[in-house]
Design a protein around this motif. Structure first.
Motif, PDB file in Angstrom:
ATOM      1  N   THR A  85      14.861  26.548   3.000  1.00 51.51           N
ATOM      2  CA  THR A  85      15.669  26.678   4.218  1.00 51.51           C
ATOM      3  C   THR A  85      15.640  28.112   4.725  1.00 51.51           C
ATOM      4  N   ALA A  86      15.885  29.072   3.807  1.00 47.61           N
ATOM      5  CA  ALA A  86      15.883  30.481   4.203  1.00 47.61           C
ATOM      6  C   ALA A  86      14.519  30.900   4.731  1.00 47.61           C
ATOM      7  N   GLY A  87      13.463  30.367   4.114  1.00 47.54           N
ATOM      8  CA  GLY A  87      12.122  30.712   4.543  1.00 47.54           C
ATOM      9  C   GLY A  87      11.777  30.202   5.923  1.00 47.54           C
ATOM     10  N   ARG A  88      12.565  29.261   6.443  1.00 49.60           N
ATOM     11  CA  ARG A  88      12.333  28.734   7.785  1.00 49.60           C
ATOM     12  C   ARG A  88      13.326  29.277   8.800  1.00 49.60           C
ATOM     13  N   VAL A  89      14.408  29.880   8.324  1.00 54.47           N
ATOM     14  CA  VAL A  89      15.392  30.474   9.235  1.00 54.47           C
ATOM     15  C   VAL A  89      15.060  31.936   9.509  1.00 54.47           C
ATOM     16  N   ILE A  90      14.791  32.702   8.453  1.00 58.86           N
ATOM     17  CA  ILE A  90      14.612  34.148   8.578  1.00 58.86           C
ATOM     18  C   ILE A  90      13.468  34.534   9.521  1.00 58.86           C
ATOM     19  N   PRO A  91      12.287  33.871   9.481  1.00 57.99           N
ATOM     20  CA  PRO A  91      11.218  34.273  10.409  1.00 57.99           C
ATOM     21  C   PRO A  91      11.570  34.098  11.882  1.00 57.99           C
ATOM     22  N   LEU A  92      12.616  33.329  12.183  1.00 64.37           N
ATOM     23  CA  LEU A  92      13.013  33.131  13.579  1.00 64.37           C
ATOM     24  C   LEU A  92      13.708  34.359  14.156  1.00 64.37           C
ATOM     25  N   PHE A  93      14.092  35.298  13.294  1.00 63.41           N
ATOM     26  CA  PHE A  93      14.767  36.519  13.750  1.00 63.41           C
ATOM     27  C   PHE A  93      13.756  37.662  13.764  1.00 63.41           C
ATOM     28  N   PRO A  94      13.221  38.014  14.933  1.00 62.33           N
ATOM     29  CA  PRO A  94      12.194  39.062  15.004  1.00 62.33           C
ATOM     30  C   PRO A  94      12.764  40.427  14.640  1.00 62.33           C
ATOM     31  N   ARG A  95      11.936  41.239  14.047  1.00 57.55           N
ATOM     32  CA  ARG A  95      12.378  42.590  13.686  1.00 57.55           C
ATOM     33  C   ARG A  95      12.774  43.367  14.937  1.00 57.55           C
ATOM     34  N   HIS A  96      13.870  44.122  14.823  1.00 63.31           N
ATOM     35  CA  HIS A  96      14.409  44.824  15.979  1.00 63.31           C
ATOM     36  C   HIS A  96      15.010  46.129  15.498  1.00 63.31           C
TER      37      HIS A  96
ATOM     38  N   LEU B 162      18.434  19.389   4.766  1.00 65.83           N
ATOM     39  CA  LEU B 162      17.778  18.107   4.980  1.00 65.83           C
ATOM     40  C   LEU B 162      16.914  18.125   6.236  1.00 65.83           C
ATOM     41  N   ARG B 163      17.427  18.760   7.290  1.00 69.52           N
ATOM     42  CA  ARG B 163      16.659  18.808   8.532  1.00 69.52           C
ATOM     43  C   ARG B 163      15.409  19.665   8.354  1.00 69.52           C
ATOM     44  N   PHE B 164      15.545  20.766   7.612  1.00 70.06           N
ATOM     45  CA  PHE B 164      14.397  21.642   7.409  1.00 70.06           C
ATOM     46  C   PHE B 164      13.374  21.022   6.462  1.00 70.06           C
ATOM     47  N   LEU B 165      13.824  20.151   5.553  1.00 68.21           N
ATOM     48  CA  LEU B 165      12.883  19.487   4.664  1.00 68.21           C
ATOM     49  C   LEU B 165      12.070  18.434   5.401  1.00 68.21           C
ATOM     50  N   VAL B 166      12.664  17.837   6.439  1.00 66.84           N
ATOM     51  CA  VAL B 166      11.991  16.781   7.186  1.00 66.84           C
ATOM     52  C   VAL B 166      11.080  17.365   8.264  1.00 66.84           C
ATOM     53  N   LYS B 167      11.578  18.364   9.008  1.00 67.16           N
ATOM     54  CA  LYS B 167      10.812  18.927  10.121  1.00 67.16           C
ATOM     55  C   LYS B 167      10.568  20.402   9.851  1.00 67.16           C
ATOM     56  N   THR B 168       9.306  20.798   9.775  1.00 68.39           N
ATOM     57  CA  THR B 168       8.974  22.167   9.387  1.00 68.39           C
ATOM     58  C   THR B 168       8.368  22.996  10.506  1.00 68.39           C
ATOM     59  N   GLY B 169       8.048  22.375  11.655  1.00 63.66           N
ATOM     60  CA  GLY B 169       7.350  23.098  12.705  1.00 63.66           C
ATOM     61  C   GLY B 169       8.222  23.415  13.900  1.00 63.66           C
ATOM     62  N   CYS B 170       7.714  24.320  14.738  1.00 71.38           N
ATOM     63  CA  CYS B 170       8.380  24.673  15.985  1.00 71.38           C
ATOM     64  C   CYS B 170       8.324  23.484  16.934  1.00 71.38           C
ATOM     65  N   GLN B 171       9.395  23.199  17.634  1.00 73.61           N
ATOM     66  CA  GLN B 171       9.432  22.054  18.537  1.00 73.61           C
ATOM     67  C   GLN B 171       8.665  22.321  19.825  1.00 73.61           C
ATOM     68  N   ASP B 172       8.302  23.593  20.085  1.00 76.79           N
ATOM     69  CA  ASP B 172       7.565  23.914  21.297  1.00 76.79           C
ATOM     70  C   ASP B 172       6.058  23.964  21.065  1.00 76.79           C
ATOM     71  N   CYS B 173       5.632  24.708  20.034  1.00 80.41           N
ATOM     72  CA  CYS B 173       4.197  24.832  19.797  1.00 80.41           C
ATOM     73  C   CYS B 173       3.724  23.980  18.631  1.00 80.41           C
ATOM     74  N   GLY B 174       4.654  23.469  17.813  1.00 78.60           N
ATOM     75  CA  GLY B 174       4.296  22.607  16.704  1.00 78.60           C
ATOM     76  C   GLY B 174       3.796  23.315  15.468  1.00 78.60           C
ATOM     77  N   ARG B 175       3.680  24.636  15.508  1.00 72.13           N
ATOM     78  CA  ARG B 175       3.165  25.371  14.353  1.00 72.13           C
ATOM     79  C   ARG B 175       4.242  25.533  13.287  1.00 72.13           C
ATOM     80  N   ARG B 176       3.823  25.608  12.047  1.00 67.80           N
ATOM     81  CA  ARG B 176       4.736  25.658  10.913  1.00 67.80           C
ATOM     82  C   ARG B 176       5.408  27.026  10.828  1.00 67.80           C
ATOM     83  N   VAL B 177       6.697  27.017  10.588  1.00 71.18           N
ATOM     84  CA  VAL B 177       7.464  28.245  10.430  1.00 71.18           C
ATOM     85  C   VAL B 177       7.953  28.306   8.987  1.00 71.18           C
TER      86      VAL B 177
END
Length: 266
Positions: free
Chosen positions: A23-34, A66-81
């Motif tokens: 879960t953390a591995g799919r949440v943290i990359p969504l926050f770009p370095r700033h 549970l949601r992150f285990l089922v769906k692993t990709g971006c809903q816009d580009c479909g690439r795995r996060v």
């Protein structure tokens, strides 16, 4: 605690760590370095897909396993996060929680501190990346933590005393950081103030002295880190350094290793 129970707890904590790590591995990359400039008032960027840059609104980035285990990709580009290193780190952190805090603790108590380890890992990395502690993570952690510690209190002989100290620690540390923010708002983020009560809750569960020690270590670690960067010429006195990670690390150090205050006073 019987060896079979210890083994069962270890396995459960390892499985929880794996799920939490994914879960953390799919949440943290969504926050770009700033890294904001001293006079930057625009604020950090919102969570975005690291591949296509599409904004990811809540609750799509909500850390729901549970949601992150089922769906692993971006809903816009479909690439795995995903960030595999984060998965391994969080899983190891949870096993470390059991190893350092001791397997003789009560199961519900272990669950409460496992939650603290998971949420602390998320908030530490996110604050380091974007200099922000999202309300969606900070504020939602309070009811979960309170319920877990209240349930733990019901299973322990000294549970009422511990839970009372935890509530005092929560209120006391929140007020302390609020006073610091009022006195010098430029040096203390509002997100730090909102998170302070959560740390005081878990530190107070051990003792009120732990609240003092955890707070002292937060300022000590932060000052040491800042001075080191200045000496190495990697930063200046005006460089913005997020304080949240040091708050969490200081609290986690006291919770896992122990409160050094009694040894110093003794």
């Amino acid at each position: 605690m019987p060896s079979a129970t210890v083994l069962a707890l270890t396995i459960c904590l390892a499985l929880l760590g794996a799920v939490a790590g994914m879960t953390a591995g799919r949440v943290i990359p969504l926050f770009p370095r700033h890294d904001p400039e001293p006079d930057d008032e625009s604020g950090p960027p919102p969570p975005t897909c690291p591949h296509c840059g599409a904004e990811v609104p809540w609750p799509r980035w909500a850390p729901l396993p549970l949601r992150f285990l089922v769906k692993t990709g971006c809903q816009d580009c479909g690439r795995r996060v995903h960030a595999p290193a984060v998965t391994i780190w969080v899983a190891a952190l949870l096993l470390g929680t059991l190893a350092f805090t001791g397997a003789d603790r009560f199961p519900v108590e272990i669950a409460a501190f496992a939650f603290f380890a998971i949420w602390g890992a998320l908030l530490t990395v996110i604050d380091a990346r974007v200099h922000r502690l999202p309300n969606r993570l900070v504020l939602t952690s309070y009811p979960v933590a309170l319920v877990l510690l209240a349930a733990a209190a019901l299973t322990m002989p000294d549970g009422t005393t511990r839970f009372t100290m935890a509530l005092i620690g929560m209120a006391g540390l929140a007020v302390f950081y609020w006073v610091l923010w009022v006195i010098y708002p430029a040096g203390m983020g509002w997100g730090d103030v909102k998170m302070a009560g959560l740390l005081g809750l878990f530190l107070g569960w051990g003792s009120l002295g732990s609240v003092v020690s955890g707070t002292f270590l937060a300022f000590l670690f932060s000052a040491t880190f800042g001075i080191t960067l200045i000496v190495l010429r990697r930063a200046t006195r005006k460089t913005a350094i997020p304080f949240g990670p040091f708050m969490i690390i200081g609290a986690f150090a006291v919770i896992t290793v122990g409160d050094p205050l009694p040894l110093l006073l003794g």
